[in-house]
Structure formats: structure tokens, C-alpha cells
Design a protein around this motif. Structure first.
Motif, PDB file in Angstrom:
ATOM      1  N   GLN A  30       0.805  -1.222   0.000  1.00  0.00           N
ATOM      2  CA  GLN A  30       0.000   0.000   0.000  1.00  0.00           C
ATOM      3  C   GLN A  30       0.844   1.281   0.000  1.00  0.00           C
ATOM      4  O   GLN A  30       0.531   2.231  -0.734  1.00  0.00           O
ATOM      5  N   LYS A  31       1.880   1.341   0.785  1.00  0.00           N
ATOM      6  CA  LYS A  31       2.685   2.563   0.862  1.00  0.00           C
ATOM      7  C   LYS A  31       3.467   2.796  -0.422  1.00  0.00           C
ATOM      8  O   LYS A  31       3.578   3.934  -0.905  1.00  0.00           O
ATOM      9  N   LYS A  34       1.034   3.977  -3.115  1.00  0.00           N
ATOM     10  CA  LYS A  34       0.617   5.346  -2.834  1.00  0.00           C
ATOM     11  C   LYS A  34       1.718   6.346  -3.168  1.00  0.00           C
ATOM     12  O   LYS A  34       1.444   7.440  -3.690  1.00  0.00           O
ATOM     13  N   ASP A  78      -3.527   3.053   4.353  1.00  0.00           N
ATOM     14  CA  ASP A  78      -3.248   3.609   3.026  1.00  0.00           C
ATOM     15  C   ASP A  78      -3.919   2.804   1.916  1.00  0.00           C
ATOM     16  O   ASP A  78      -3.512   2.863   0.760  1.00  0.00           O
TER      17      ASP A  78
END
Length: 461
Positions: A30-31, A34, A78
Motif C-alpha cells: 500500500q505505501k 501510494k 493507506d
């Protein structure tokens, strides 16, 4: 068809399902996604993932239902989470149709890449009466309901004068002799025995626990000699193990049994409690996609977890877990594929996340390879069985191995601490055998107060 107001202007990695695969992959990527301007989106009807190996302990009251779950929003800050179900996918157009939970019109969701982690569903058969009287052990809701139901049946039976009705209330039948079935019947019998010991109108000999298994043995995941010892241990506890036996009819809780060898009648059992643990099947949603599907309904993938059919790799599509036919490179899998269990799903998710990030960087992908070094099973408090590197263990040591492995395997440190704390409290104060009555019908008290309560029906799950 109504369209969602979700942003469609960012590159999206769509994850179908928030179970082992969906949760783990989202947490790992997710990070990074993103940071590059993209978004990871999970479509899942439940606000949590369920750690299914804990369901027998939930059913036995060794832990609270919530402790067997991991909340998605709390740990995936996130990740975009959509409460709903993906009901179909057109990968050629990079669109999925999402059906929101409870209300709202289905809408289309565009994506750039997709991860299929829809998992599996309970595999049932068209047995008369089965759908009306049985319950599965695939969800935390089922496990909590089973716990309260079994304890309620014990309380009800303690004041019944009719011998047949009393016997029926105290008869508990589990269909399926795999790990789920063996752990479920073992944990429930352990809990029921303790509950009966606290009730001066009943004795443990009043209880009847029956396991029905169509195969000639139980627990195919462990060596046959160890499985035979488990059968002997369960029978020593008074649990009936009916091998080579199948269920032909369950109408009204009157179970009709047949002998699998010659299909002859094998007796009947009257019960209020029928628990079905006879296997799983890949999510039926896969039939509504344009992905290559095998004969068992699973999406076909290469060892690197990219979806692949006869024409080669399907770009932008990945899959793992119970809904995927993942090649077992160790050679130990049935039919050459990994068996559908939590151990494989959680490990495949780690490889899948690594490969997605590697593909985005143009780096080589890694094949999934895992050679199982052992299995563990809990059979009640201080009882267990384990097979580790070819060595078998039983009793308290195996039970400790079981709890040690699963206590650390559930995702997130927060959940591990909650689980371990609950176990410690149970050791200190003993098992809680209090039933929460009417949990399945919480409005009944209000309906009774307003004179609108439904008429009582014959008790069964």
C-alpha cells in the motif's frame, strides 16, 4: 447501472477479497503504490479478515470471536476499502462490477491490475434437509453461533423430562474428518464436558458427539498412523467416529446414514445440531470472469502467481490462496497443486506482494515454493497433535506447539497480543461456558413485549 463516486483518475490495483491474501498483499504494497500516485483498493463485504484456524477455539469459547479477526481499516490506513462484493470481472476492459453490502445499486470499478483473493466457500451437496438444519464452520459468525447453540442445548436438556428429546438435544454431529472437523469436534466436546460438569442435573455420559467421514481415514494431512492414534484418542473420550460413512438425508435433523462401501443403510441419528465441515470450493464469483479456470473452479496461475491460461500469461492479473490453482513445486500437493489452507495462502501472499513490486520495477519474479515442515492441531485444552519434520507429537506438547504457531501466525502484533492475553486469562480463571441466549434472534425480547413474536418452531441450527 449507477456509477460510484470513487476516484477513477489514479492507477488502481484492485484486490478482490480481504482475507489472508488480500489483507497481506495490501499491507505489504500500500505505501509503495501510494508513493507512486496509485491506490490499492480492497473490495470485501466484511470489515475484517478472519483467521480461520481459530474458529474451533471460538466455537469452544477459548477466545472471543473478534480476536480471530483482523480489522481492515485499523491496519490498512493507506488502502481504499469498499464494503461490497465483486460479482463479475471483465479483465479485457479492466472493469469489475461491485455489489455494495445491504443496499445500493451495483457499479463498475475500473482498475489497472487485479489480484484475485476471493478465497473459498463451504462445499455442500444436494442432500435433502441439509440447507435447512446444518451450519458450517467457515466464518466467525458461524463459530460464535455454534458455541452459544451447543451451550444452550445443554441448558435446555438439563430440564427436559422426555428421554428422546433430551437425547436429541445432547447429540452433536460433525460431518467431515479433515483438520476443521477434527478440531471442531474435539474443542466442542472439551467445552461441553466442562459445561456439563457445572450442571448438577447432567453428567458427561449424557453427551453424544459423532463424527461422520466418507473416507476410510481422517486427517489426510498427517501420517496414517498418527491419524489412527487421533481416532483412538477421540474414541477414548467417548466421541464416535464413523468412517466410510456418508449422510444421505438430514430432513428435520433425522440423519440417515449410508455405508460408502456398498451404499447400504448405516443407521440414523436424531439431533438438533449438525455442523458441516466437509471441504471447501473456490469462490463461485470466478465463473463470472474472463480468466482461465480449471476443472475445480479455480483460476489458473503460474508458480510466480500471475494468472495464465493456454495462451500464456494474462497481463495485469494475479491470484493466490484458495481461489487459485497454484503449482506445488515441492511435489507434495494433491494433483500437483497447493492444498487450500491458511499456511499456503499467507505465504503465497508474501510472494505475490514481492512480485507485484518487482514487476513495477522491471525486476525478475520469484516462484512460490514452500515445503511443508509440519502441521499442528488442537484437540481441546492441553490436548493436541503435531507432525514436525517427520516426527509426531501428541498431548500437551503438541497443544503448546499448536498455540505457539497460530498465536504468532495471525497477522499483526496487536492481534497476537490480544489472543495470547485471552489464552492467559482462560488459564487463570478457567473456560467461560456462559451462553448468550437469543444471539441469533436479538429482536425477540422486543417482539415478545409488543406481542409480535413468531410462533416457536422445532429447535435446530
Amino acid at each position: 447501472m449507477a456509477f460510484t463516486k470513487l476516484a477513477q483518475d489514479r492507477p488502481r490495483i484492485l484486490i478482490v477479497g480481504g482475507g489472508y491474501v488480500g489483507f497481506t498483499v495490501a499491507k505489504k504494497i500500500q505505501k509503495a503504490v501510494k508513493a507512486t500516485g496509485g491506490v490499492v483498493t480492497i473490495v470485501e463485504p466484511n470489515p475484517y479478515m478472519t483467521y480461520q484456524p481459530f474458529l474451533p477455539e471460538v466455537a469452544a469459547g477459548s477466545m472471543e470471536g473478534r480476536n480471530a479477526t483482523v480489522p481492515l481499516r485499523q491496519h490498512l490506513r493507506d488502502t481504499e476499502i469498499i464494503p461490497g462484493l465483486v460479482v463479475s470481472v471483465n479483465h479485457a476492459a479492466r472493469t469489475a462490477v461491485v455489489e455494495p453490502i445491504d443496499s445500493g445499486e451495483p457499479f463498475e470499478l475500473q482498475y489497472d491490475e487485479i489480484i484475485l483473493g476471493a478465497g473459498s466457500v463451504t462445499r455442500a451437496f444436494p442432500i435433502p434437509g441439509l440447507a435447512e438444519v446444518a451450519i458450517g464452520m467457515k466464518t466467525v459468525e458461524e463459530a460464535v453461533s455454534v458455541r452459544n447453540w451447543v451451550l444452550e442445548r445443554i441448558e435446555v436438556a438439563s430440564v427436559l423430562e422426555d428421554a428422546d428429546a433430551r437425547r436429541r438435544a445432547l447429540t452433536f454431529v460433525i460431518v467431515g474428518g479433515g483438520f476443521a472437523g477434527v478440531e471442531t469436534i474435539s474443542e466442542l466436546e472439551d467445552m461441553a464436558r466442562e459445561a456439563v460438569n457445572r450442571n448438577d442435573r447432567l453428567t458427561p455420559s449424557d453427551l453424544r458427539f459423532v463424527m461422520i467421514e466418507a473416507a476410510p481415514r481422517i486427517m489426510p494431512e498427517v501420517p496414517e498412523d498418527r491419524a489412527e492414534k487421533v481416532v483412538a484418542e477421540l474414541r477414548a473420550r467417548g466421541i464416535e467416529i464413523l468412517l466410510n460413512t456418508s449422510l444421505s438425508d438430514a430432513t428435520g435433523g433425522n440423519l440417515q446414514l449410508i455405508n460408502m462401501a456398498d451404499k447400504s443403510p448405516a443407521g440414523e441419528i436424531d439431533t438438533d445440531t449438525l455442523i458441516w465441515t466437509a471441504g471447501v470450493a473456490a469462490s463461485p464469483m470466478l465463473k463470472n470472469t474472463d480468466f482461465p479456470i480449471d476443472e475445480r473452479g479455480r483460476v489458473r496461475v503460474n508458480a510466480d502467481l500471475r494468472v495464465a491460461g493456454d495462451a500464456g500469461v494474462v497481463e495485469g492479473a494475479w491470484a493466490a490462496g484458495d481461489n487459485a490453482a497454484v503449482p506445488d513445486l515441492s511435489g507434495g500437493g494433491v494433483g500437483g497443486f497447493c492444498v487450500p489452507n491458511a499456511q499456503h495462502a499467507s505465504r503465497q501472499a508474501l510472494v505475490l506482494a514481492k512480485n507485484i513490486l518487482a514487476a513495477r520495477r522491471g525486476e525478475p519474479l520469484t516462484d512460490y515454493y514452500h515445503e511443508t515442515i509440519g502441521v499442528v492441531a488442537g484437540l481441546g485444552l492441553w490436548k493436541g497433535v503435531a507432525n514436525f519434520k517427520g516426527k509426531t507429537f501428541a498431548g500437551p506438547l503438541a497443544w503448546i506447539m499448536h498455540r505457539g504457531y497460530h498465536g504468532s501466525a495471525i497477522p499483526t502484533t496487536e492481534r497476537t497480543v490480544r489472543v495470547m492475553t485471552t489464552w492467559a486469562l482462560n488459564q487463570l480463571f478457567g473456560r467461560d461456558t456462559t451462553t448468550i441466549r437469543r444471539q441469533r434472534t436479538p429482536r425477540l425480547a422486543f417482539q415478545e413485549a409488543t406481542g409480535t413474536a413468531p410462533a416457536k418452531t422445532k429447535a435446530h441450527l
